[in-house]
Write a protein that holds these residues in place. Structure first.
Motif, PDB file in Angstrom:
ATOM      1  N   MET A 150      80.514 -27.055  -7.557  1.00 22.18           N
ATOM      2  CA  MET A 150      80.043 -25.433  -8.581  1.00 22.18           C
ATOM      3  C   MET A 150      79.304 -26.028  -9.618  1.00 22.18           C
ATOM      4  O   MET A 150      79.299 -27.148 -10.446  1.00 22.18           O
ATOM      5  CB  MET A 150      81.622 -24.881  -8.802  1.00 22.18           C
ATOM      6  N   TRP A 151      78.377 -24.783  -9.526  1.00 20.78           N
ATOM      7  CA  TRP A 151      77.243 -25.046 -10.403  1.00 20.78           C
ATOM      8  C   TRP A 151      77.778 -23.954 -11.156  1.00 20.78           C
ATOM      9  O   TRP A 151      78.348 -22.939 -11.310  1.00 20.78           O
ATOM     10  CB  TRP A 151      75.859 -24.243  -9.508  1.00 20.78           C
ATOM     11  N   TYR A 152      77.703 -23.831 -12.818  1.00 19.41           N
ATOM     12  CA  TYR A 152      77.988 -23.544 -13.466  1.00 19.41           C
ATOM     13  C   TYR A 152      76.739 -23.043 -14.652  1.00 19.41           C
ATOM     14  O   TYR A 152      75.849 -23.855 -14.141  1.00 19.41           O
ATOM     15  CB  TYR A 152      78.652 -24.631 -14.634  1.00 19.41           C
ATOM     16  N   VAL A 153      76.659 -21.960 -15.441  1.00 25.32           N
ATOM     17  CA  VAL A 153      75.838 -21.362 -16.236  1.00 25.32           C
ATOM     18  C   VAL A 153      75.930 -21.107 -17.659  1.00 25.32           C
ATOM     19  O   VAL A 153      76.902 -20.235 -17.545  1.00 25.32           O
ATOM     20  CB  VAL A 153      75.013 -19.902 -15.514  1.00 25.32           C
ATOM     21  N   ASP A 154      75.599 -21.647 -18.439  1.00 22.73           N
ATOM     22  CA  ASP A 154      75.454 -20.634 -20.105  1.00 22.73           C
ATOM     23  C   ASP A 154      74.192 -20.579 -20.840  1.00 22.73           C
ATOM     24  O   ASP A 154      73.093 -21.002 -20.865  1.00 22.73           O
ATOM     25  CB  ASP A 154      75.830 -22.142 -21.002  1.00 22.73           C
ATOM     26  N   GLN A 155      74.742 -19.367 -20.905  1.00 21.97           N
ATOM     27  CA  GLN A 155      73.034 -18.988 -21.540  1.00 21.97           C
ATOM     28  C   GLN A 155      73.809 -18.253 -23.355  1.00 21.97           C
ATOM     29  O   GLN A 155      74.632 -18.613 -23.398  1.00 21.97           O
ATOM     30  CB  GLN A 155      73.168 -17.152 -20.699  1.00 21.97           C
ATOM     31  N   LEU A 171      86.158 -20.097 -14.287  1.00 19.49           N
ATOM     32  CA  LEU A 171      86.421 -19.879 -12.838  1.00 19.49           C
ATOM     33  C   LEU A 171      87.798 -19.892 -12.407  1.00 19.49           C
ATOM     34  O   LEU A 171      88.652 -20.350 -13.574  1.00 19.49           O
ATOM     35  CB  LEU A 171      85.886 -21.515 -11.689  1.00 19.49           C
ATOM     36  N   LEU A 172      88.085 -18.618 -11.559  1.00 17.22           N
ATOM     37  CA  LEU A 172      89.632 -18.472 -11.131  1.00 17.22           C
ATOM     38  C   LEU A 172      89.464 -19.234 -10.301  1.00 17.22           C
ATOM     39  O   LEU A 172      88.474 -19.401  -9.500  1.00 17.22           O
ATOM     40  CB  LEU A 172      89.678 -17.038 -11.448  1.00 17.22           C
ATOM     41  N   VAL A 182      95.764  -6.815  -4.231  1.00 16.39           N
ATOM     42  CA  VAL A 182      94.146  -6.265  -4.642  1.00 16.39           C
ATOM     43  C   VAL A 182      93.233  -6.693  -3.191  1.00 16.39           C
ATOM     44  O   VAL A 182      93.061  -7.873  -3.711  1.00 16.39           O
ATOM     45  CB  VAL A 182      94.138  -6.138  -6.046  1.00 16.39           C
ATOM     46  N   PHE A 183      92.435  -6.027  -2.262  1.00 16.26           N
ATOM     47  CA  PHE A 183      92.077  -6.643  -1.849  1.00 16.26           C
ATOM     48  C   PHE A 183      90.552  -6.353  -2.383  1.00 16.26           C
ATOM     49  O   PHE A 183      89.918  -5.808  -2.546  1.00 16.26           O
ATOM     50  CB  PHE A 183      92.193  -5.736  -0.372  1.00 16.26           C
ATOM     51  N   VAL A 184      89.868  -7.598  -2.283  1.00 18.07           N
ATOM     52  CA  VAL A 184      88.793  -7.474  -2.494  1.00 18.07           C
ATOM     53  C   VAL A 184      87.876  -8.256  -1.426  1.00 18.07           C
ATOM     54  O   VAL A 184      87.898  -9.593  -1.073  1.00 18.07           O
ATOM     55  CB  VAL A 184      88.170  -8.304  -4.332  1.00 18.07           C
ATOM     56  N   LYS A 185      86.633  -6.999  -0.814  1.00 18.14           N
ATOM     57  CA  LYS A 185      86.076  -8.003   0.186  1.00 18.14           C
ATOM     58  C   LYS A 185      84.945  -8.988  -0.175  1.00 18.14           C
ATOM     59  O   LYS A 185      83.956  -9.176  -1.106  1.00 18.14           O
ATOM     60  CB  LYS A 185      84.905  -6.608   0.747  1.00 18.14           C
ATOM     61  N   GLN A 186      85.060 -10.391   0.982  1.00 17.95           N
ATOM     62  CA  GLN A 186      83.818 -11.330   0.381  1.00 17.95           C
ATOM     63  C   GLN A 186      83.670 -11.226   1.306  1.00 17.95           C
ATOM     64  O   GLN A 186      83.596 -10.722   2.788  1.00 17.95           O
ATOM     65  CB  GLN A 186      85.151 -12.228   0.734  1.00 17.95           C
ATOM     66  N   THR A 187      81.841 -12.069   1.270  1.00 13.58           N
ATOM     67  CA  THR A 187      81.154 -12.192   2.420  1.00 13.58           C
ATOM     68  C   THR A 187      80.720 -13.926   2.740  1.00 13.58           C
ATOM     69  O   THR A 187      81.568 -14.351   1.530  1.00 13.58           O
ATOM     70  CB  THR A 187      79.670 -11.941   2.642  1.00 13.58           C
ATOM     71  N   ALA A 188      80.393 -14.623   3.516  1.00 11.87           N
ATOM     72  CA  ALA A 188      80.535 -15.973   4.009  1.00 11.87           C
ATOM     73  C   ALA A 188      79.018 -16.268   3.011  1.00 11.87           C
ATOM     74  O   ALA A 188      79.660 -17.442   2.027  1.00 11.87           O
ATOM     75  CB  ALA A 188      79.071 -15.631   4.783  1.00 11.87           C
ATOM     76  N   ASP A 189      78.965 -15.173   2.064  1.00 13.93           N
ATOM     77  CA  ASP A 189      77.713 -16.247   0.947  1.00 13.93           C
ATOM     78  C   ASP A 189      78.674 -15.576  -0.504  1.00 13.93           C
ATOM     79  O   ASP A 189      77.947 -16.134  -1.426  1.00 13.93           O
ATOM     80  CB  ASP A 189      76.627 -15.124   0.710  1.00 13.93           C
ATOM     81  N   SER A 190      80.038 -14.966  -0.492  1.00 14.20           N
ATOM     82  CA  SER A 190      80.301 -15.413  -1.777  1.00 14.20           C
ATOM     83  C   SER A 190      80.736 -16.228  -2.718  1.00 14.20           C
ATOM     84  O   SER A 190      81.135 -17.323  -1.680  1.00 14.20           O
ATOM     85  CB  SER A 190      81.564 -14.036  -1.559  1.00 14.20           C
ATOM     86  N   GLY A 191      80.810 -16.880  -3.541  1.00 16.47           N
ATOM     87  CA  GLY A 191      81.436 -17.649  -4.228  1.00 16.47           C
ATOM     88  C   GLY A 191      82.911 -17.498  -4.832  1.00 16.47           C
ATOM     89  O   GLY A 191      83.487 -16.188  -4.716  1.00 16.47           O
ATOM     90  N   PRO A 192      83.379 -18.604  -5.535  1.00 16.63           N
ATOM     91  CA  PRO A 192      84.829 -18.130  -6.322  1.00 16.63           C
ATOM     92  C   PRO A 192      84.594 -16.792  -7.289  1.00 16.63           C
ATOM     93  O   PRO A 192      83.458 -16.981  -7.879  1.00 16.63           O
ATOM     94  CB  PRO A 192      84.885 -19.210  -6.727  1.00 16.63           C
ATOM     95  N   LEU A 193      85.983 -16.472  -7.606  1.00 19.00           N
ATOM     96  CA  LEU A 193      85.520 -15.567  -8.374  1.00 19.00           C
ATOM     97  C   LEU A 193      85.623 -16.008 -10.119  1.00 19.00           C
ATOM     98  O   LEU A 193      86.156 -17.016 -10.301  1.00 19.00           O
ATOM     99  CB  LEU A 193      87.564 -14.494  -8.965  1.00 19.00           C
ATOM    100  N   ILE A 210      85.426  -9.474 -14.206  1.00 16.23           N
ATOM    101  CA  ILE A 210      85.143 -10.416 -12.844  1.00 16.23           C
ATOM    102  C   ILE A 210      84.217 -10.202 -11.863  1.00 16.23           C
ATOM    103  O   ILE A 210      84.256  -9.149 -11.492  1.00 16.23           O
ATOM    104  CB  ILE A 210      86.411 -10.717 -12.654  1.00 16.23           C
ATOM    105  N   GLY A 211      84.124 -11.401 -11.634  1.00 17.67           N
ATOM    106  CA  GLY A 211      82.079 -11.609 -10.570  1.00 17.67           C
ATOM    107  C   GLY A 211      82.287 -12.909  -9.845  1.00 17.67           C
ATOM    108  O   GLY A 211      83.207 -13.650  -9.765  1.00 17.67           O
ATOM    109  N   ASP A 212      81.150 -12.919  -9.146  1.00 18.61           N
ATOM    110  CA  ASP A 212      81.053 -14.030  -8.393  1.00 18.61           C
ATOM    111  C   ASP A 212      79.994 -14.929  -9.046  1.00 18.61           C
ATOM    112  O   ASP A 212      79.510 -15.237  -9.608  1.00 18.61           O
ATOM    113  CB  ASP A 212      79.850 -13.229  -7.940  1.00 18.61           C
ATOM    114  N   GLY A 213      81.396 -16.194  -8.885  1.00 15.85           N
ATOM    115  CA  GLY A 213      81.123 -17.443  -9.373  1.00 15.85           C
ATOM    116  C   GLY A 213      79.675 -18.027  -9.597  1.00 15.85           C
ATOM    117  O   GLY A 213      79.526 -19.160 -10.487  1.00 15.85           O
ATOM    118  N   LEU A 214      78.952 -17.386  -8.266  1.00 21.73           N
ATOM    119  CA  LEU A 214      77.849 -18.176  -7.714  1.00 21.73           C
ATOM    120  C   LEU A 214      77.326 -17.053  -8.363  1.00 21.73           C
ATOM    121  O   LEU A 214      75.621 -17.594  -7.886  1.00 21.73           O
ATOM    122  CB  LEU A 214      78.032 -19.117  -6.445  1.00 21.73           C
ATOM    123  N   GLU A 215      77.165 -15.927  -8.871  1.00 20.91           N
ATOM    124  CA  GLU A 215      75.939 -14.992  -8.984  1.00 20.91           C
ATOM    125  C   GLU A 215      75.870 -14.980 -10.809  1.00 20.91           C
ATOM    126  O   GLU A 215      76.721 -14.467 -11.245  1.00 20.91           O
ATOM    127  CB  GLU A 215      76.358 -13.489  -8.261  1.00 20.91           C
TER     128      GLU A 215
END
Length: 286
Positions: A150-155, A171-172, A182-193, A210-215
């Motif tokens: 995993m990549w992490y970002v601190d701003q 990360l969750l 609850v169904f959350v739609k994921q794609t092949a490019d989606s990262g962990p929540l 809560i969002g994409d952990g890679l975006e």
């Protein structure tokens, strides 16, 4: 662009810059003007430390710096505090993809260079200023690092002369435990929540989502929340994590936005057609 890809691109660019410097300049020596009439001559020593001479005062310093496994680093002049004057920056590769960074600012009252250190915050994933990116358009510093896959970002942002953690992620591992409810739609490019959190200069939480952990969210913009649909006929909606009873329920196909997580409890927002926004907590580990 996913920030893992952005960081890899930045690393490649950094290596290219290092090679270019090696061809047309000494990468271990740098001269810069840190204040009006104040020049700094910086020289990288064999032990990785940085020898500094300030003129016209003649003051000398030896700074810790950073180095790679071979004792190498590169020096650069970058305006890291957005005051129109450059800081002395040392960068060195750490492992395969990470980059250690040390920044030294000129402090007129002391007439010397001082290491730039953020206000301590245990929410920071990278700890130090790693893979530093200076975002001049929104006056934000981004520190990025990789741990495992995993990549992490601190701003970071400034409050006067203080550098504070402005935004971070946690990360969750919710995908499997949340899916039955609850169904959350994921794609092949989606990262962990991940829970993204925005802080003020005193470390208080301003918002979570809560969002994409890679975006990585764009600095200066509100956090974006992922949404999902309720999958069960009746889903209890509690006021606080740990509550045992509630009179509120969500029903199948209700659309909710995911805001936060605490010990398996997920905070959601539901826009009720008649009552407006409704906030509550869903227990994913009943």
């Amino acid at each position: 662009m996913k920030h893992r890809d952005a960081m890899l691109a930045a690393l490649v660019m950094g290596l290219a810059v290092t090679c270019a410097h090696a061809q047309d300049a000494d990468p271990a020596r740098l001269q810069l003007e840190v204040a009006a009439g104040v020049q700094v001559q910086a020289t990288l020593q064999d032990d990785g430390r940085i020898a500094v001479v300030l003129t016209p005062s003649g003051k000398r310093q030896v700074l810790p710096g950073v180095t790679d496994a071979d004792g190498n680093a590169r020096l650069s002049a970058e305006d890291v505090d957005f005051d129109g004057r450059p800081e002395l920056v040392a960068r060195a590769a750490v492992g395969m993809v990470n980059e250690a960074v040390a920044v030294y600012r000129y402090v007129p009252a002391r007439q010397e260079l001082v290491a730039l250190a953020p206000i301590p915050n245990d929410r920071a994933q990278c700890g130090d200023l790693m893979g530093l990116t200076v975002e001049e358009d929104n006056r934000t510093l981004s520190s990025s690092c990789r741990s495992g896959p995993m990549w992490y970002v601190d701003q970071y942002r400034y409050d006067g002369g203080r550098l504070y953690l402005y935004r971070a992620e946690r990360l969750l591992m919710l995908d499997d435990v949340l899916e039955p409810y609850v169904f959350v739609k994921q794609t092949a490019d989606s990262g962990p929540l991940a829970v993204w959190t925005t802080f003020d200069s005193d470390g208080n939480v301003l918002e979570t989502a809560i969002g994409d952990g890679l975006e990585a969210p764009r600095a200066g913009s509100p956090l974006l929340r992922v949404s999902g649909h309720v999958r069960v006929a009746r889903l209890p909606l509690y006021s606080q994590p740990g509550d045992a009873t509630t009179k509120r329920y969500l029903v199948r196909d209700d659309r909710v936005e995911l805001l936060d997580e605490r010990d398996g409890w997920v905070q959601v927002r539901y826009d009720n057609p008649t009552r407006g926004a409704v906030l509550g907590w869903v227990n994913t580990q009943p």
